[in-house]
Enzyme design. Sequence first.
Site, short mmCIF file in Angstrom:
data_model
loop_
_atom_site.label_atom_id
_atom_site.label_comp_id
_atom_site.label_asym_id
_atom_site.label_seq_id
_atom_site.Cartn_x
_atom_site.Cartn_y
_atom_site.Cartn_z
N ASP A 105 0.82 -1.20 0.00
CA ASP A 105 0.00 0.00 0.00
C ASP A 105 0.86 1.26 0.00
O ASP A 105 2.08 1.21 0.19
CB ASP A 105 -0.89 0.01 1.25
CG ASP A 105 -1.96 -1.07 1.23
OD1 ASP A 105 -2.39 -1.44 0.12
OD2 ASP A 105 -2.36 -1.52 2.32
N TYR A 119 8.03 -9.77 7.08
CA TYR A 119 7.75 -8.35 7.28
C TYR A 119 8.40 -7.88 8.57
O TYR A 119 8.51 -8.62 9.55
CB TYR A 119 6.24 -8.11 7.37
CG TYR A 119 5.52 -8.12 6.04
CD1 TYR A 119 5.43 -6.96 5.27
CD2 TYR A 119 4.93 -9.28 5.56
CE1 TYR A 119 4.77 -6.97 4.06
CE2 TYR A 119 4.27 -9.30 4.34
CZ TYR A 119 4.19 -8.14 3.60
OH TYR A 119 3.55 -8.15 2.39
#
EC number: 5.4.99.12
Length: 265
Positions: A58, A116
């Site tokens: 995003d 992540y």
Amino acid sequence: MDTAQKQRWAITLSYDGSRFYGWQKQAGGVPTVQAALETALARIAGESVATTVAGRTDTGVHAAAQVVHFDITAARPQQAWVRGVNAHLPEGIAVLHARQVAPGFHARFDAYGRHYRYLLESAPVRSPLLKNRAGWTHLKLDIEPMRRAAALLIGEQDFSSFRAAGCQAKSPVKTIYRTDLTQSAGLIRLDLHGNAFLHHMVRNIMGALVYVGSGRLSVEGFAALIQERSRLKAPPTFMPDGLYLTGVDYPGAYGIVRPQIPEWL
């Protein structure tokens, strides 16, 4: 041209997500990572190039080691897809590695693990030097209950409580293999390794862990939140600034090596 004549290449790239409106191309010339990369690849290939990414990011989300594949008919040396492409990329994106791969390789579907890291600053005043590089909370956080809560994420579970409303994943069931939470010099690092992640999943997890660390949510409450399988009682989604895709795992036969996380991160 017949696709049988095409070569498939895989590249690993890094980018500063604060400079772009996410990965995916958008109408109206909005700057995105995919649009910039495909433009640069086309300059080297001499033909239009379509890319497929391991995982879309995003607006504001960074990548230390994103993986992309593309097909081309032009014969170019390996360095053309690194130095050559980098010469045509805007600031904020860099190709790190390039490798010709088997025609059947798929950057998304062949990935069996993703890594992540969320970098969080916990300080009364947000450092201007860390803006867009780390998330921030003014709250003083107790890392020990945060660690215990994060450990509850390990295993195959329904993560609907950490799923964005517009998530397009077919199933909310994912597997987290490892969690690690560390703190040094006022920065908290959350590392998650899983087979796949839902839209906003890491940011939603961090939002809940901040509640745990600040005492607004107990470890038992965090466990109950997972079992609720609903966003209705969950803390808000945390800011994208501190989120980094740090690696993607593939079968060794493809020869795609996951680079080490940069020391500064």
